[in-house]
Motif scaffolding. Structure first.
Motif, short mmCIF file in Angstrom:
data_model
loop_
_atom_site.label_atom_id
_atom_site.label_comp_id
_atom_site.label_asym_id
_atom_site.label_seq_id
_atom_site.Cartn_x
_atom_site.Cartn_y
_atom_site.Cartn_z
N ILE A 53 -3.37 -3.85 -2.20
CA ILE A 53 -4.73 -4.27 -2.53
C ILE A 53 -4.81 -4.34 -4.04
CG2 ILE A 53 -5.69 -1.91 -2.43
CD1 ILE A 53 -8.25 -3.30 -1.21
N ALA A 54 -5.33 -5.44 -4.53
CA ALA A 54 -5.38 -5.66 -5.96
C ALA A 54 -6.60 -4.99 -6.58
CB ALA A 54 -5.41 -7.15 -6.25
N TYR A 55 -6.59 -4.92 -7.90
CA TYR A 55 -7.71 -4.39 -8.65
C TYR A 55 -9.01 -5.14 -8.30
CZ TYR A 55 -6.73 -8.56 -11.37
OH TYR A 55 -6.51 -9.87 -11.75
N SER A 56 -8.87 -6.39 -7.91
CA SER A 56 -10.02 -7.22 -7.56
C SER A 56 -10.51 -6.99 -6.14
CB SER A 56 -9.63 -8.70 -7.70
OG SER A 56 -8.57 -8.99 -6.80
N GLY A 57 -9.68 -6.34 -5.34
CA GLY A 57 -10.00 -6.13 -3.93
C GLY A 57 -9.27 -7.09 -3.00
N SER A 58 -8.57 -8.06 -3.55
CA SER A 58 -7.78 -8.97 -2.71
C SER A 58 -6.63 -8.20 -2.07
CB SER A 58 -7.21 -10.10 -3.57
OG SER A 58 -8.25 -10.87 -4.12
N THR A 59 -6.28 -8.63 -0.87
CA THR A 59 -5.20 -7.95 -0.15
C THR A 59 -4.01 -8.89 0.08
OG1 THR A 59 -6.33 -8.47 1.93
CG2 THR A 59 -6.67 -6.26 1.01
N TYR A 60 -2.86 -8.27 0.17
CA TYR A 60 -1.60 -8.99 0.36
C TYR A 60 -0.79 -8.20 1.38
CZ TYR A 60 -3.12 -10.72 -4.16
OH TYR A 60 -3.86 -11.25 -5.18
N TYR A 61 -0.22 -8.89 2.35
CA TYR A 61 0.50 -8.19 3.41
C TYR A 61 1.89 -8.79 3.61
CZ TYR A 61 -4.18 -6.49 4.60
OH TYR A 61 -5.42 -5.91 4.54
N SER A 62 2.81 -7.94 4.02
CA SER A 62 4.13 -8.42 4.43
C SER A 62 3.98 -9.29 5.66
CB SER A 62 5.02 -7.22 4.75
OG SER A 62 6.19 -7.65 5.40
N PRO A 63 4.63 -10.45 5.67
CA PRO A 63 4.53 -11.33 6.85
C PRO A 63 4.96 -10.64 8.14
CG PRO A 63 5.49 -12.51 5.00
CD PRO A 63 5.39 -11.08 4.58
N SER A 64 5.91 -9.74 8.03
CA SER A 64 6.42 -9.08 9.23
C SER A 64 5.42 -8.08 9.82
CB SER A 64 7.74 -8.38 8.93
OG SER A 64 7.53 -7.32 8.02
N LEU A 65 4.43 -7.68 9.03
CA LEU A 65 3.45 -6.69 9.49
C LEU A 65 2.05 -7.25 9.58
CD1 LEU A 65 4.63 -3.65 7.32
CD2 LEU A 65 5.02 -3.97 9.77
N LYS A 66 1.88 -8.49 9.20
CA LYS A 66 0.54 -9.05 8.99
C LYS A 66 -0.39 -8.92 10.19
CE LYS A 66 -1.71 -12.97 6.78
NZ LYS A 66 -1.52 -14.28 6.14
N SER A 67 0.19 -8.96 11.38
CA SER A 67 -0.65 -8.89 12.58
C SER A 67 -1.12 -7.46 12.88
CB SER A 67 0.11 -9.44 13.78
OG SER A 67 1.24 -8.62 14.06
N ARG A 68 -0.51 -6.48 12.21
CA ARG A 68 -0.82 -5.08 12.54
C ARG A 68 -1.40 -4.26 11.39
NH1 ARG A 68 3.17 -1.44 14.16
NH2 ARG A 68 4.87 -2.46 13.00
N ILE A 69 -1.40 -4.81 10.18
CA ILE A 69 -1.71 -4.01 9.01
C ILE A 69 -3.07 -4.38 8.42
CG2 ILE A 69 -0.56 -5.59 7.41
CD1 ILE A 69 0.35 -3.13 5.80
N SER A 70 -3.72 -3.37 7.88
CA SER A 70 -4.96 -3.57 7.13
C SER A 70 -5.00 -2.55 6.00
CB SER A 70 -6.18 -3.39 8.04
OG SER A 70 -7.37 -3.53 7.29
N ILE A 71 -5.31 -3.03 4.80
CA ILE A 71 -5.48 -2.15 3.65
C ILE A 71 -6.88 -2.34 3.10
CG2 ILE A 71 -4.68 -1.57 1.33
CD1 ILE A 71 -1.90 -2.53 2.14
N SER A 72 -7.55 -1.23 2.87
CA SER A 72 -8.91 -1.28 2.34
C SER A 72 -9.04 -0.24 1.23
CB SER A 72 -9.91 -1.00 3.45
OG SER A 72 -9.67 0.27 4.03
N ARG A 73 -10.19 -0.24 0.59
CA ARG A 73 -10.38 0.72 -0.50
C ARG A 73 -11.81 1.24 -0.53
NH1 ARG A 73 -10.56 -2.89 -6.13
NH2 ARG A 73 -12.47 -4.04 -5.62
N ASP A 74 -11.95 2.40 -1.14
CA ASP A 74 -13.26 2.99 -1.40
C ASP A 74 -13.31 3.28 -2.90
OD1 ASP A 74 -15.50 4.63 -1.73
OD2 ASP A 74 -15.27 5.57 0.23
N THR A 75 -13.95 2.41 -3.64
CA THR A 75 -13.94 2.58 -5.09
C THR A 75 -14.72 3.80 -5.53
OG1 THR A 75 -15.81 1.06 -5.28
CG2 THR A 75 -13.60 0.12 -5.54
N SER A 76 -15.70 4.22 -4.72
CA SER A 76 -16.48 5.40 -5.10
C SER A 76 -15.63 6.68 -5.04
CB SER A 76 -17.70 5.54 -4.21
OG SER A 76 -17.34 5.85 -2.89
#
Length: 124
Positions: A53-76
């Protein structure tokens, strides 16, 4: 110096969702141009970049895991979280969170700061 600490269960049953949190201190996950990654190392194998997950909040995933992975953040809380669904024993690995200015790095020296890693075993 930025510090990262992984936390979460060490044992997950097959078909369940693995959830890990990385808590960041002495630095901010919104710092420009930094990417906050999850990387894992299965036993006897090399590093596998899973996603970021980027500083901007954009996310990037490995193609091999894309169907199963989620990355999120809590800036607080200055945390970012990995969720990996439908796990199997092949997902057993040491899971690391790390940060740097590259995305999808697969070697230790492509990242500036690392967590200590946490063992996750998938087993019934």
């Amino acid at each position: 110096q930025v510090q990262l600490q992984e936390s979460g269960p060490g044992l997950v049953k097959p078909s369940q969702t693995l959830s890990l949190t990385c808590t960041v201190s002495d630095g901010s996950i919104t710092t420009s141009y930094f990417y906050w990654s999850w990387i894992r190392q299965p036993p006897g194998k090399g590093l596998e970049w899973m996603g970021a997950i980027a500083y901007s909040g954009s996310t990037y995933y490995s193609p091999s895991l894309k169907s199963r992975i989620s990355i999120s953040r809590d800036t607080s809380k200055n945390q970012f979280t990995l969720q990996l669904s439908s796990v199997t024993p092949e997902d057993t690995a040491v899971y690391y969170c790390a940060t740097g200015t590259v995305v999808a790095g697969t070697t230790w020296d492509e990242y500036i700061y690392w967590g200590q890693g946490t063992q996750v075993t998938v087993s019934s």
